[in-house]
Design a protein around this motif. Structure first.
Motif, PDB file in Angstrom:
ATOM      1  N   ASP A 141     -18.343   2.889  -8.749  1.00 56.07           N
ATOM      2  CA  ASP A 141     -17.523   2.961  -7.540  1.00 56.07           C
ATOM      3  C   ASP A 141     -16.782   1.655  -7.297  1.00 56.07           C
ATOM      4  O   ASP A 141     -15.602   1.659  -6.947  1.00 56.07           O
ATOM      5  N   LEU A 142     -17.479   0.547  -7.467  1.00 58.88           N
ATOM      6  CA  LEU A 142     -16.849  -0.753  -7.232  1.00 58.88           C
ATOM      7  C   LEU A 142     -15.777  -1.063  -8.270  1.00 58.88           C
ATOM      8  O   LEU A 142     -14.728  -1.616  -7.942  1.00 58.88           O
ATOM      9  N   VAL A 143     -16.038  -0.701  -9.532  1.00 61.66           N
ATOM     10  CA  VAL A 143     -15.039  -0.933 -10.582  1.00 61.66           C
ATOM     11  C   VAL A 143     -13.792  -0.094 -10.312  1.00 61.66           C
ATOM     12  O   VAL A 143     -12.666  -0.584 -10.403  1.00 61.66           O
ATOM     13  N   ALA A 144     -13.978   1.172  -9.954  1.00 61.88           N
ATOM     14  CA  ALA A 144     -12.836   2.043  -9.681  1.00 61.88           C
ATOM     15  C   ALA A 144     -12.069   1.558  -8.454  1.00 61.88           C
ATOM     16  O   ALA A 144     -10.836   1.519  -8.464  1.00 61.88           O
ATOM     17  N   ALA A 145     -12.776   1.185  -7.405  1.00 62.95           N
ATOM     18  CA  ALA A 145     -12.112   0.678  -6.207  1.00 62.95           C
ATOM     19  C   ALA A 145     -11.383  -0.623  -6.513  1.00 62.95           C
ATOM     20  O   ALA A 145     -10.244  -0.826  -6.088  1.00 62.95           O
ATOM     21  N   GLY A 146     -12.024  -1.501  -7.275  1.00 60.84           N
ATOM     22  CA  GLY A 146     -11.393  -2.762  -7.659  1.00 60.84           C
ATOM     23  C   GLY A 146     -10.163  -2.544  -8.518  1.00 60.84           C
ATOM     24  O   GLY A 146      -9.140  -3.209  -8.332  1.00 60.84           O
ATOM     25  N   ALA A 147     -10.239  -1.597  -9.458  1.00 57.56           N
ATOM     26  CA  ALA A 147      -9.080  -1.289 -10.311  1.00 57.56           C
ATOM     27  C   ALA A 147      -7.924  -0.774  -9.465  1.00 57.56           C
ATOM     28  O   ALA A 147      -6.765  -1.158  -9.679  1.00 57.56           O
ATOM     29  N   GLY A 148      -8.230   0.077  -8.499  1.00 62.55           N
ATOM     30  CA  GLY A 148      -7.181   0.597  -7.617  1.00 62.55           C
ATOM     31  C   GLY A 148      -6.536  -0.499  -6.794  1.00 62.55           C
ATOM     32  O   GLY A 148      -5.316  -0.543  -6.639  1.00 62.55           O
ATOM     33  N   VAL A 149      -7.347  -1.418  -6.277  1.00 56.24           N
ATOM     34  CA  VAL A 149      -6.816  -2.523  -5.466  1.00 56.24           C
ATOM     35  C   VAL A 149      -5.963  -3.456  -6.319  1.00 56.24           C
ATOM     36  O   VAL A 149      -4.852  -3.834  -5.928  1.00 56.24           O
TER      37      VAL A 149
ATOM     38  N   GLY B  41      -1.144   5.855 -16.321  1.00 53.54           N
ATOM     39  CA  GLY B  41      -2.416   5.967 -17.046  1.00 53.54           C
ATOM     40  C   GLY B  41      -3.609   5.617 -16.180  1.00 53.54           C
ATOM     41  O   GLY B  41      -4.597   6.361 -16.123  1.00 53.54           O
ATOM     42  N   VAL B  42      -3.533   4.486 -15.489  1.00 60.17           N
ATOM     43  CA  VAL B  42      -4.648   4.065 -14.636  1.00 60.17           C
ATOM     44  C   VAL B  42      -4.831   5.041 -13.478  1.00 60.17           C
ATOM     45  O   VAL B  42      -5.958   5.409 -13.137  1.00 60.17           O
TER      46      VAL B  42
ATOM     47  N   MET C 260     -21.829  12.396  -2.883  1.00 58.95           N
ATOM     48  CA  MET C 260     -20.633  12.098  -2.104  1.00 58.95           C
ATOM     49  C   MET C 260     -19.434  12.426  -2.964  1.00 58.95           C
ATOM     50  O   MET C 260     -19.523  12.472  -4.188  1.00 58.95           O
ATOM     51  N   HIS C 261     -18.328  12.702  -2.343  1.00 57.30           N
ATOM     52  CA  HIS C 261     -17.136  13.063  -3.103  1.00 57.30           C
ATOM     53  C   HIS C 261     -15.953  12.265  -2.567  1.00 57.30           C
ATOM     54  O   HIS C 261     -15.694  12.264  -1.374  1.00 57.30           O
ATOM     55  N   VAL C 262     -15.276  11.591  -3.458  1.00 61.04           N
ATOM     56  CA  VAL C 262     -14.104  10.803  -3.104  1.00 61.04           C
ATOM     57  C   VAL C 262     -12.893  11.588  -3.579  1.00 61.04           C
ATOM     58  O   VAL C 262     -12.905  12.162  -4.658  1.00 61.04           O
ATOM     59  N   SER C 263     -11.847  11.632  -2.785  1.00 60.78           N
ATOM     60  CA  SER C 263     -10.666  12.371  -3.222  1.00 60.78           C
ATOM     61  C   SER C 263      -9.418  11.515  -3.091  1.00 60.78           C
ATOM     62  O   SER C 263      -9.316  10.667  -2.212  1.00 60.78           O
ATOM     63  N   LEU C 264      -8.494  11.741  -3.986  1.00 55.92           N
ATOM     64  CA  LEU C 264      -7.184  11.090  -3.975  1.00 55.92           C
ATOM     65  C   LEU C 264      -6.124  12.171  -4.064  1.00 55.92           C
ATOM     66  O   LEU C 264      -6.391  13.276  -4.520  1.00 55.92           O
TER      67      LEU C 264
ATOM     68  N   ALA D 259      -4.082   8.225 -13.412  1.00 53.14           N
ATOM     69  CA  ALA D 259      -4.645   9.472 -13.926  1.00 53.14           C
ATOM     70  C   ALA D 259      -6.152   9.336 -14.139  1.00 53.14           C
ATOM     71  O   ALA D 259      -6.922  10.248 -13.805  1.00 53.14           O
ATOM     72  N   VAL D 260      -6.581   8.203 -14.672  1.00 55.90           N
ATOM     73  CA  VAL D 260      -8.025   7.978 -14.861  1.00 55.90           C
ATOM     74  C   VAL D 260      -8.737   7.931 -13.514  1.00 55.90           C
ATOM     75  O   VAL D 260      -9.790   8.547 -13.335  1.00 55.90           O
ATOM     76  N   LEU D 261      -8.169   7.217 -12.549  1.00 56.09           N
ATOM     77  CA  LEU D 261      -8.784   7.139 -11.220  1.00 56.09           C
ATOM     78  C   LEU D 261      -8.792   8.504 -10.530  1.00 56.09           C
ATOM     79  O   LEU D 261      -9.759   8.853  -9.850  1.00 56.09           O
ATOM     80  N   LEU D 262      -7.734   9.291 -10.726  1.00 55.21           N
ATOM     81  CA  LEU D 262      -7.688  10.628 -10.146  1.00 55.21           C
ATOM     82  C   LEU D 262      -8.766  11.505 -10.768  1.00 55.21           C
ATOM     83  O   LEU D 262      -9.484  12.225 -10.063  1.00 55.21           O
ATOM     84  N   PHE D 263      -8.911  11.443 -12.093  1.00 57.01           N
ATOM     85  CA  PHE D 263      -9.955  12.210 -12.765  1.00 57.01           C
ATOM     86  C   PHE D 263     -11.332  11.776 -12.267  1.00 57.01           C
ATOM     87  O   PHE D 263     -12.192  12.607 -11.965  1.00 57.01           O
ATOM     88  N   TRP D 264     -11.543  10.469 -12.162  1.00 56.48           N
ATOM     89  CA  TRP D 264     -12.824   9.958 -11.693  1.00 56.48           C
ATOM     90  C   TRP D 264     -13.123  10.449 -10.286  1.00 56.48           C
ATOM     91  O   TRP D 264     -14.241  10.812  -9.952  1.00 56.48           O
TER      92      TRP D 264
END
Length: 148
Positions: A45-53, A90-91, A111-115, A93-98
């Motif tokens: 979760d932290l890696v994905a949130a950090g990548a998004g930021v 690319g990034v 828990m479910h996170v949605s974008l 799409a990966v975050l959306l899939f995640w």
């Protein structure tokens, strides 16, 4: 075509500001309102949130620069914007899939996170408009006419 791409770059900049505010607000809500430490969220979760930021912060700088330079007919800025939007796509799409996968917090609760998919659609449109032959021709011309 080129004007549409430039407008989409500016729209991406504006939505990036909103995304950054929401991300900071989300971290504040997690930390203070819910009483959850960020470390309790889990590494993924932290890696994905950090990548998004990081992605949003980088594009808060890149998109307006590319928009201005493309408006000045810079062929290298057009190429740079296309490459950058491929990376963003690319990034995203990966975050959306995640985000569509079921996640579990530290206590084991689901828990479910949605974008939404605007992070995937906008780069596709920008790439399509900037890769059009008319956009390539316009950016390779010399002169200071308006964006077409």
């Amino acid at each position: 075509m080129t004007l549409t791409a430039v407008i989409l770059l500016w729209v991406g900049f504006a939505t990036g500001i909103c995304n950054a505010a929401v991300a900071l607000g989300s971290f504040g809500i997690i930390r203070f309102a819910l009483g959850t430490e960020l470390a309790e969220l889990g590494v993924v979760d932290l890696v994905a949130a950090g990548a998004g930021v990081v992605l949003n912060l980088a594009f808060l700088v890149l998109r307006p620069v590319f928009a201005v330079l493309i408006g000045r007919r810079s062929a290298s800025a057009r190429k740079g914007a296309v490459i950058a939007e491929y990376v963003y796509f690319g990034v995203s799409a990966v975050l959306l899939f995640w985000s569509m996968q079921s996640q579990f917090d530290a206590s084991g609760e689901s828990m479910h996170v949605s974008l939404d998919c605007t992070g995937v659609i906008a780069p596709i449109l920008i790439i399509a408009f900037l890769e059009a032959s008319r956009s390539k021709w316009w950016c390779s011309r010399r002169g200071g006419g308006p964006v077409s």
